[in-house]
Scaffold this motif. Sequence first.
Motif, PDB file in Angstrom:
ATOM      1  N   VAL A 168      18.080 -15.867  27.982  1.00 54.73           N
ATOM      2  CA  VAL A 168      17.720 -17.364  27.515  1.00 54.73           C
ATOM      3  C   VAL A 168      18.813 -17.854  26.623  1.00 54.73           C
ATOM      4  O   VAL A 168      19.207 -18.934  26.875  1.00 54.73           O
ATOM      5  CB  VAL A 168      16.315 -17.272  26.791  1.00 54.73           C
ATOM      6  N   CYS A 169      19.344 -17.383  25.744  1.00 57.98           N
ATOM      7  CA  CYS A 169      20.485 -17.856  24.782  1.00 57.98           C
ATOM      8  C   CYS A 169      21.558 -16.761  24.926  1.00 57.98           C
ATOM      9  O   CYS A 169      21.659 -15.874  25.168  1.00 57.98           O
ATOM     10  CB  CYS A 169      19.764 -17.696  23.323  1.00 57.98           C
ATOM     11  N   PRO A 170      22.663 -17.698  24.567  1.00 61.48           N
ATOM     12  CA  PRO A 170      23.982 -16.850  24.671  1.00 61.48           C
ATOM     13  C   PRO A 170      24.018 -15.872  23.760  1.00 61.48           C
ATOM     14  O   PRO A 170      23.372 -15.726  22.657  1.00 61.48           O
ATOM     15  CB  PRO A 170      25.018 -17.939  24.256  1.00 61.48           C
ATOM     16  N   VAL A 171      24.604 -14.738  24.297  1.00 63.31           N
ATOM     17  CA  VAL A 171      24.714 -13.599  23.611  1.00 63.31           C
ATOM     18  C   VAL A 171      26.124 -13.404  22.913  1.00 63.31           C
ATOM     19  O   VAL A 171      27.058 -13.811  23.433  1.00 63.31           O
ATOM     20  CB  VAL A 171      24.570 -12.096  24.237  1.00 63.31           C
ATOM     21  N   VAL A 218      17.819 -27.961  11.108  1.00 60.03           N
ATOM     22  CA  VAL A 218      17.634 -26.633  11.348  1.00 60.03           C
ATOM     23  C   VAL A 218      16.512 -26.105  11.667  1.00 60.03           C
ATOM     24  O   VAL A 218      15.649 -26.440  10.658  1.00 60.03           O
ATOM     25  CB  VAL A 218      18.526 -25.667  10.290  1.00 60.03           C
ATOM     26  N   PHE A 219      16.135 -25.447  12.723  1.00 60.95           N
ATOM     27  CA  PHE A 219      14.638 -24.973  13.068  1.00 60.95           C
ATOM     28  C   PHE A 219      14.882 -23.658  13.833  1.00 60.95           C
ATOM     29  O   PHE A 219      15.793 -23.379  14.249  1.00 60.95           O
ATOM     30  CB  PHE A 219      13.970 -26.020  13.896  1.00 60.95           C
ATOM     31  N   ILE A 298      23.004 -26.464  18.888  1.00 58.18           N
ATOM     32  CA  ILE A 298      23.903 -25.223  18.412  1.00 58.18           C
ATOM     33  C   ILE A 298      22.981 -23.821  18.016  1.00 58.18           C
ATOM     34  O   ILE A 298      22.246 -24.068  16.997  1.00 58.18           O
ATOM     35  CB  ILE A 298      24.902 -25.582  17.583  1.00 58.18           C
ATOM     36  N   TRP A 299      23.228 -23.063  18.735  1.00 57.07           N
ATOM     37  CA  TRP A 299      22.419 -21.824  18.561  1.00 57.07           C
ATOM     38  C   TRP A 299      23.041 -20.713  17.584  1.00 57.07           C
ATOM     39  O   TRP A 299      24.333 -20.580  17.829  1.00 57.07           O
ATOM     40  CB  TRP A 299      22.158 -20.814  19.841  1.00 57.07           C
ATOM     41  N   ILE A 307      20.469 -25.513  15.254  1.00 53.26           N
ATOM     42  CA  ILE A 307      20.889 -26.615  14.463  1.00 53.26           C
ATOM     43  C   ILE A 307      21.179 -27.716  15.283  1.00 53.26           C
ATOM     44  O   ILE A 307      21.743 -27.727  16.471  1.00 53.26           O
ATOM     45  CB  ILE A 307      22.145 -26.261  13.377  1.00 53.26           C
ATOM     46  N   TYR A 308      20.367 -29.138  15.065  1.00 58.31           N
ATOM     47  CA  TYR A 308      20.565 -30.245  15.797  1.00 58.31           C
ATOM     48  C   TYR A 308      21.396 -31.122  14.817  1.00 58.31           C
ATOM     49  O   TYR A 308      20.955 -31.682  13.826  1.00 58.31           O
ATOM     50  CB  TYR A 308      19.208 -30.793  16.033  1.00 58.31           C
TER      51      TYR A 308
END
Length: 662
Positions: A168-171, A218-219, A298-299, A307-308
């Motif tokens: 799902v998300c970058p590692v 940030v969430f 940005i993850w 963060i948006y």
Amino acid sequence: MEAILRLFGEYFFKFCKMSGYDRMLRTLGGNLMEFIENLDALHSYLALSYQEMNAPSFRVEREADGRMLLHYYSDRRGLCHIVPGIIEAVAKDFFDIDVTMDILSMNKEEERTGKKEHVVFLVVQKSHSQMGRAKPNRLKGNQDIQRDQEALEAAFLRMKEKYLSVSVCPVKKSHWEVVRSIVMFGKGHLVNTFVPVYPERLWIEQKTFCNAFPFHIVFDESLRVKQAGVNIQKYVPGLQNQKIRLDEYFSIIHPQVTFDIFSICKFINSQFVLKVRRERMPEAWKSQPALKLRGQMIWMESARCMIYLCSPKLRSLRELEAHRMHLSDIAPHDTTRDLILLNQQRLAEIELSNQLERKKEELRVLSQHLAIEKKKTETLLYAMLPEHVANQLKEGKKVAAGEFKTCTILFSDVVTFTNICAACQPIQIVTMLNSMYSKFDRLTSVHEVYKVETIGDAYMVVGGVPVPIGSHAQRVANFALGMRISAKEVMNPVTGEPIQIRVGIHTGPVLAGVVGDKMPRYCLFGDTVNTASRMESHGLPNKVHLSPTAYRALENEGFEIVERGEIEVKGKGKMTTYFLIRNLHASEDEIMGRPHSRLDRKGEQKREAASQCQIFFPLTISDVFSGALGHVGSAWVIPLHDFLWVEAPKDQSNQDEHLHPG
């Protein structure tokens, strides 16, 4: 069809380059993957100018072995085959690499709620140097070729399995993994092997960060807000409560995905546009437009948060004022400031261009109206003066008087006009004269004579002036006969009977010119004018009175003329005058310029067929009235619109060039 769409994609890329987008496209990325990742950002920029644009969306997944997966989303089904043509042309032109693209999967879109088609492409690329080394191996045997194909198919299947199990998300990767993936993916140049250096700790305070980036959120994975910039708290007061969920106050406008961490991670390379929910705003703010934010996600792996980094999506100062914001609310380093000002200037230029276009259209319409009014003015001027005289006056030139050696002048008046005026209302007199003069004016065009003027019931016409012509006497004579016929159609308002007119004609020399500066008139001078007036005043009702010179001009020209005898003419003494009876070769319809029906013409032909041959040659009306029939003898005339068909005697049958079937 697939091949055609692929070729269209190549052509579309070339068209964009020729249309001025070449430099903009080249700056999207340093390699093919960066180029594709920034296509959505380019579409977002173009949407500022083209608000109705519905562009497709792209998402890229990078693989360590140099391959990548390209996700294509679109509302228009069946056009996915254009994409390989565009991408292959971009790779070849911008990055000097060859790319092969195969469709890995094609299904109905499930990840995005706003698009209808989702296609996954497998992209494999090779540099030219690698292809050059592969050229000597082209002469492999059939077994080697088959082995390579099997290996390629196996790799394709492994890639498909890998796609289905993608994270799902970058590692986080090691430095060497990053270096290896970049070198294998790019051109292999050393500039692409750059590895950044990060500090051991972040040297910035929380307060400074929130002020430096006034629009950021940030969430965490459950969309709980952890922190927010100072200005975004100002315009979305609910963000000051850190226990709220982000989807309670915002909705995702672009890309159109479900609002969860899974979908956001999949489209993390896309530009995100969030819109504030109006129902969450204070009551006093609900009347103003809902605020939109535009930025990137940005993850942060270590914090397991997103963060948006964003800015207000504003295009002009008008929108800035509508949200009750100021330029000072936007960070100085944020290019949104420049974008608003530049776009405001562009909008002002567009508005100025539109105003110029509107003024241009108004000028075009006014020019058309001016041309129409000018034509009306010229028509009125040409009705008052001869055309060549009017043109000289328009050019500011003086019109010199001209002497005409011979011309024919006609005067006419209404019998007992004074008594009629005494017994009628003025409007009845005007109506009678208008009816009569309208008929006479039409005849001037039929016989091509010049109307000099009208004074009361007097009507003056000249032939051979201002344009000299040899048949001036014949033209005026036919006009006089037409006047006599037309007068029978005008009723006397006193008696109810047709009015009676007197007509006088004289031929001789005159001097003609324009007199006066105000309301200039083209006038005739000389004793010929006086004599013509005397012929009219000494004439009889419904008679055309001819002077001796007018008689000589019409003698042997096909007119029936009788001698009146010697009369006493005021100021001239005794004169032998004549009466014009009729034109021997023209019917009443021809004199009046009325068109003949085909049946009438055939009837006349049948009546004359026993005595004359059937050879015809065309002559214009002016030729007939100028004496062209003088040698025809007993010829008779049949009208046909603008021509007179003259039946010639048998001794003229050798004129083969004039033959025409009867």
